[in-house]
Write a protein that holds these residues in place. Structure first.
Motif, PDB file in Angstrom:
ATOM      1  N   LEU A   1      28.460-123.197 -23.859  1.00 28.25           N
ATOM      2  CA  LEU A   1      29.126-123.978 -24.958  1.00 28.25           C
ATOM      3  C   LEU A   1      30.533-123.697 -24.704  1.00 28.25           C
ATOM      4  N   ASP A   2      31.338-125.042 -25.116  1.00 25.32           N
ATOM      5  CA  ASP A   2      32.640-124.845 -25.010  1.00 25.32           C
ATOM      6  C   ASP A   2      33.292-123.962 -25.875  1.00 25.32           C
ATOM      7  N   ASP A   3      34.430-123.262 -25.428  1.00 27.00           N
ATOM      8  CA  ASP A   3      35.218-122.391 -26.585  1.00 27.00           C
ATOM      9  C   ASP A   3      35.890-123.167 -27.376  1.00 27.00           C
ATOM     10  N   GLN A   4      36.401-124.206 -27.291  1.00 24.86           N
ATOM     11  CA  GLN A   4      37.054-125.099 -28.050  1.00 24.86           C
ATOM     12  C   GLN A   4      36.197-125.536 -29.319  1.00 24.86           C
ATOM     13  N   ILE A   5      36.592-125.470 -30.623  1.00 23.22           N
ATOM     14  CA  ILE A   5      36.177-125.755 -31.682  1.00 23.22           C
ATOM     15  C   ILE A   5      36.604-127.257 -32.181  1.00 23.22           C
ATOM     16  N   ILE A   6      35.764-128.075 -32.251  1.00 20.90           N
ATOM     17  CA  ILE A   6      36.127-129.500 -32.465  1.00 20.90           C
ATOM     18  C   ILE A   6      35.714-129.823 -34.101  1.00 20.90           C
TER      19      ILE A   6
END
Ligand code: CA
Length: 495
Positions: A128-133
């Motif tokens: 999972l990407d760390d970035q939260i969209i």
């Protein structure tokens, strides 16, 4: 007590227009007379594509063709009144009703919501990407056409683990919805293909949300209260945490009926995966024997180069006969569908004979094999194809034979790569039979039945081989199978 014989009363291309429930009602008596004991019905509730939905794009579990939602009141199979009539007719004929439960996902939300998501690697969902969209997603299901009847539950982003599409910014993919459950991870106790196969499609249901969990239990009780229900076929089980069904099935048995029949679609041919799953659900349910289905497909393609002695190797029915539902095809394996692996026509009678006459497993008949089917669709090659499935001519006779002759101890005579036989020895109350089949030239097989059959006369119940044969003084018979075909020998005095 009749021997359980399932019929899957639909296929992917069953014509739309609301005729299926009426068809079930009309066929109920015929099916009972034939020897069918359980009828698996398609999903009875409203899918996102309304009247065209096969039923696996689950929108509203509480809309059994009763509310004006998704373009109309009726489902592809008819309206609620027709469903009630169909199930009543089946019940009146002594048939059991198996409902299809699609719990993994919902599709066709009524509104978008503001959500926080993380991108998942589609090939390894554990990454999972760390970035939260921050985005908008179709995750709110209010069922405006139903207005709270039967259930007031509103589904929102807290009821889902993931989604395949976001807006603002617009992007397709696999997204993990940030919620308060499971510390950001997908469900555990799901299949480990693609790292973690929790996510399949649409808005993926969050079973760790207690309100969701209770709503799905309530739905099962509610359905059984609305229409006759003797069992469930559970869709997409490998994408749903095993602990959910471990609890749900027990709850249904406690509240609906103790002998509820439950079969889960855990579409995996590997025995280790299936055994692990059966252990996880405390062996409370049965599974479709995917491996056997694949073996039939391979045997039908290979013709006489296939060694029939290996037909049941590494199959669920061989490993775990009490938990195997045996099948020759279904709505996913039929030509032009996602898991296309059809069994060639010449082999279907052999495959059906084996699952209907042998003691192990609960056999499931596929609708087109009994009624035929014609349809067109786009294949994997991008071209349109016309498919015509002919009914398996001897299938009604084989279903009847299961009730009349598939009794008593069993001997598998798997001693020749091209000709195998199965003997059912009968009981005090019921006669037995000898099934012999060949995938090459015409063959004979010597079978020792025992002295009680000394001098007895036998006939082929299927009529593939003419005339009578007689057992010798010791009770030995020589039974013949036509080339690439089968015969089923029963004592003339049992006819
Ligand atoms: Ca899931």
């Amino acid at each position: 007590m009749s021997q359980r014989t399932l019929l899957q009363f639909f296929h992917w291309y069953y014509p739309a227009g609301g005729g299926l429930w009426n068809d079930v009602a009309e066929q109920a008596r015929h099916l009972a007379e034939l020897g069918i004991t359980d009828v698996w019905l398609p999903p009875a509730y409203k899918g996102a594509s309304g009247g065209l939905s096969v039923g696996y794009d689950s929108y509203d579990l509480f809309d059994l063709g009763e509310f004006d939602q998704k373009g109309g009141v009726a489902t592809k199979y008819g309206d609620r009144a027709a469903l009630e009539r169909a199930t009543t007719m089946l019940r009146n004929e002594g048939l059991r009703i198996i409902h299809d439960g699609v719990f993994n996902h919902k599709i066709g939300a009524d509104e978008t919501e503001s959500v926080s998501v993380r991108r998942a690697n589609p090939d390894d969902r554990t990454q999972l990407d760390d970035q939260i969209i921050k985005a908008r997603a179709w995750t709110k299901f209010t069922f405006p056409g139903r207005r709270g009847k039967h259930s007031r539950f509103i589904w929102d982003a807290r009821c889902f683990t993931g989604i395949d599409h976001i807006e603002d910014p617009v992007e397709d993919g696999v997204f993990r919805i940030a919620n308060e459950y499971g510390e950001g991870e997908w469900h555990d106790e799901v299949d480990d293909e693609l790292g973690n196969y929790d996510y399949l499609m649409g808005a993926d249901v969050e079973f760790r949300n207690h309100a969701v969990y209770e709503e799905l239990k309530y739905w099962g009780r509610w359905l059984a209260d609305q229409v006759a229900c003797d069992g469930f076929r559970l869709d997409a089980a490998k994408h749903i945490p095993a602990w959910f069904f471990r609890d749900w099935v027990g709850h249904m048995r406690d509240t609906v009926r103790q002998d509820l029949f439950v079969v889960a679609e855990y579409w995996h041919p590997d025995m280790d995966n299936l055994h692990r799953y059966l252990d996880q659900v405390d062996k409370q349910l049965m599974l479709f024997d995917v491996a056997l289905c694949h073996r039939f497909h391979e045997a039908s393609l290979a013709g006489e180069s296939f060694d029939l002695r290996t037909l049941f190797d590494e199959t669920l029915v061989a490993h775990s006969p009490d938990h195997a539902v045996t099948l020759v095809g279904n709505h996913d394996t039929q030509p032009l569908q996602a898991l296309e692996a059809p069994v060639e026509d010449w082999f279907k009678p052999l495959a059906y004979a084996l699952i209907l006459i042998r003691e192990q497993g609960v056999p499931c008949i596929f609708h087109p094999d009994l009624y035929g089917a014609s349809y067109t669709d786009t294949g994997g090659d991008g071209d349109e194809h016309q498919i015509d499935i002919s009914p398996v001519k001897c299938l009604p006779r084989l279903i009847e034979a299961r009730q009349r002759f598939a009794h008593g101890a069993q001997s598998d005579l798997f001693d020749d790569p091209h000709c195998i036989a199965v003997v059912r020895h009968g009981t005090e109350d019921h006669p037995g039979a000898i099934l012999v089949l060949s995938n090459a030239t015409a063959t004979e097989k010597k079978v020792a039945l025992g002295k009680e059959h000394s001098g007895a006369c036998f006939r082929d119940f299927l009529g593939h081989v003419e005339g009578e044969i007689f057992a010798d003084e010791e009770g030995n018979v020589e039974v013949a199978s036509p080339a690439g075909s089968l015969s089923l020998w029963v004592r003339s005095d049992s006819l």
